[in-house]
Motif scaffolding. Structure first.
Motif, PDB file in Angstrom:
ATOM      1  N   HIS A 194      44.147  69.612   2.267  1.00  0.00           N
ATOM      2  CA  HIS A 194      44.987  69.041   3.452  1.00  0.00           C
ATOM      3  C   HIS A 194      45.327  67.564   3.071  1.00  0.00           C
ATOM      4  O   HIS A 194      46.525  67.707   3.833  1.00  0.00           O
ATOM      5  CB  HIS A 194      43.505  69.608   4.180  1.00  0.00           C
ATOM      6  CG  HIS A 194      44.119  68.815   5.973  1.00  0.00           C
ATOM      7  ND1 HIS A 194      44.495  70.062   6.131  1.00  0.00           N
ATOM      8  CD2 HIS A 194      44.046  68.156   6.184  1.00  0.00           C
ATOM      9  CE1 HIS A 194      44.551  69.138   7.726  1.00  0.00           C
ATOM     10  NE2 HIS A 194      44.552  68.309   7.242  1.00  0.00           N
TER      11      HIS A 194
ATOM     12  N   HIS B 128      49.021  65.550   4.233  1.00  0.00           N
ATOM     13  CA  HIS B 128      49.747  64.532   5.267  1.00  0.00           C
ATOM     14  C   HIS B 128      50.404  63.920   4.524  1.00  0.00           C
ATOM     15  O   HIS B 128      51.368  63.508   4.676  1.00  0.00           O
ATOM     16  CB  HIS B 128      47.830  64.211   5.659  1.00  0.00           C
ATOM     17  CG  HIS B 128      48.078  65.307   6.841  1.00  0.00           C
ATOM     18  ND1 HIS B 128      48.230  65.044   7.983  1.00  0.00           N
ATOM     19  CD2 HIS B 128      46.066  64.972   7.252  1.00  0.00           C
ATOM     20  CE1 HIS B 128      47.180  65.099   9.193  1.00  0.00           C
ATOM     21  NE2 HIS B 128      46.310  66.175   8.344  1.00  0.00           N
TER      22      HIS B 128
ATOM     23  N   ASP C  76      47.979  68.834  12.690  1.00  0.00           N
ATOM     24  CA  ASP C  76      47.815  69.210  11.197  1.00  0.00           C
ATOM     25  C   ASP C  76      48.918  70.502  11.928  1.00  0.00           C
ATOM     26  O   ASP C  76      49.630  71.729  12.411  1.00  0.00           O
ATOM     27  CB  ASP C  76      46.718  70.411  11.308  1.00  0.00           C
ATOM     28  CG  ASP C  76      45.537  69.873  11.212  1.00  0.00           C
ATOM     29  OD1 ASP C  76      45.867  68.287  10.552  1.00  0.00           O
ATOM     30  OD2 ASP C  76      44.227  69.566  11.006  1.00  0.00           O
TER      31      ASP C  76
HETATM   32 ZN    ZN Z   1      44.532  67.111   9.519  1.00  0.00          ZN
END
Ligand code: ZN
Ligand code: KG4
Length: 362
Positions: free
Chosen positions: A109, A113, A312
């Motif tokens: 994840h 980003h 997200d």
């Molecule tokens: Zn995140």
């Protein structure tokens, strides 16, 4: 490769399609905010069920908007995050890739980003990532500067306690403002005077942590001030009194200021080609303004993702997957393992370890 991205690590279900050059064709996010709001935080079981229900719907919508027929790669978040939510995403992506005979790649994840500032939502291809880049990742789970060099990310500092986004969420929860608190505090802070409440910066005794962040002292002080104002919780959260707005403005300005505190030193050490920021808190108006101002004063380019790509999303996961696939880092759709915790740890100091060593099961 034209990529399908899938992100389900927390409380947003997201699906995206990127062209080979990283142009974002579709970027769909189904937020679960309403489902979790009464609990002032994410309920893991509810999140997993929502992902299960939302994914097929989003995939059909993505197909309708841009066509999945010529997709060449499936990229999915494999961790860190809520394990139930991650399992829904990784199983879905693995089954889809396996059924269609497409290559699959599982990305971290954080890797998503880190690449998000290089994406655009106005139809431009993704930017090449120069080397080195200094990047500040500020979200509900992270507050760290990283240096990104030749595809390797190294953490340069960390938070000693709460993450930046977490502090916004906790202050907002104490005031009864709702969840997630960051965007609400950001909006209300626009109406206050940031000079009213001066806060003292934390003192970290450990010399190795001189550049680290610490936000929990600030959080406690802000909540204590709010208590004195009879605002924990606010009797009428829709209309906070001016003193509370001033408190929120001062709090937001302080977080922004402290986030930039290590910047001069890190830029001197790493001489980056540009400075980037990502994660939900990179959507904060004060943080964006302060970074932009710093860049102008120092003649260094500041690269911020479009606000919609700070929180997200699957576009960043698709892009990280494209870069991973280009390096030949593919995963077996019959054996992709999700992980709830990062297999790496953000350490302090100028020579942080690379954060993406070979991941479990890779
Ligand atoms: Zn995140
Ligand atoms: O990147 P993200 O969507 O998820 C994580 O990976 O954690 O970040 C969510 C966090 C939440 O704590 C949220 O309150 C915060 O980012 N956030 C903000 C803003 N928008 C989102 N914090 C401050 N100001 C904002 N405008």
């Amino acid at each position: 490769m034209k990529a399908l991205g899938i992100e389900t690590s927390c409380d947003e279900t997201a699906v995206a399609i990127l062209e080979r050059d990283g142009r974002v064709r579709v970027n769909l996010v189904s937020s679960q905010v309403a489902a979790h709001a009464p609990y002032l935080g994410v309920v893991p079981e509810l999140a997993a069920r929502h992902h299960l229900e939302a994914l097929p719907r989003l995939l059909a919508e993505a197909d309708r908007q841009a066509g999945l027929g010529d997709v060449e790669l499936v990229s999915v978040t494999r961790g860190p995050g809520l394990i139930g939510s991650l399992l829904v995403g990784t199983c879905f992506a693995s089954a889809y890739a396996w059924a269609r005979g497409l290559p699959l790649t599982g990305v971290d994840h954080l890797e998503g980003h880190l690449v998000s500032p290089f994406l655009d939502l106005e139809g431009a291809p993704a930017r090449e990532i120069p080397s080195p880049v200094l990047t500040l990742v500020i979200s509900g789970g992270h507050s760290s500067y990283f240096v990104l060099e030749e595809g390797v990310a190294r953490p340069l500092n960390r938070t000693r306690d709460d993450a930046a986004g977490e502090v916004f969420d906790k202050v907002a929860a104490a005031l009864g403002l709702g969840y997630p608190g960051g965007p609400i505090v950001d909006r209300l802070a626009e109406l206050g005077d940031p000079e009213v409440f001066p806060f003292t910066p934390p003192r970290i005794k450990d010399p190795a942590g001189a550049l680290d962040f610490s936000f929990s002292g600030l959080k406690t002080t802000v909540i204590r001030e709010a208590q004195k104002l009879g605002a924990t919780p606010l009797p009428d959260p829709a209309h906070p009194p001016q003193r509370v707005l001033d408190l929120l403005a001062s709090f937001r300005a302080t977080v922004a200021k402290w986030l930039l505190a290590p910047l001069d030193e890190l830029v001197a050490r790493h001489r980056p080609r540009l400075v980037a920021a990502s994660g939900g808190v990179a959507g904060n108006r004060a943080v964006r303004a302060r970074l932009t101002e710093w860049g102008r004063a120092h003649g260094i380019e500041i690269l911020l993702p479009p606000v919609a790509l700070t929180t997200d999303n699957a576009a960043m996961i698709a892009r990280a997957g494209q870069l991973r696939a280009a390096r030949g880092e593919l995963d077996d759709p019959r054996a992709l393992v999700a992980y709830p915790r990062a297999p790496w740890k953000a350490t302090s100091g100028p020579t942080g370890k690379p954060v993406f060593p070979r991941l479990p099961g890779a």
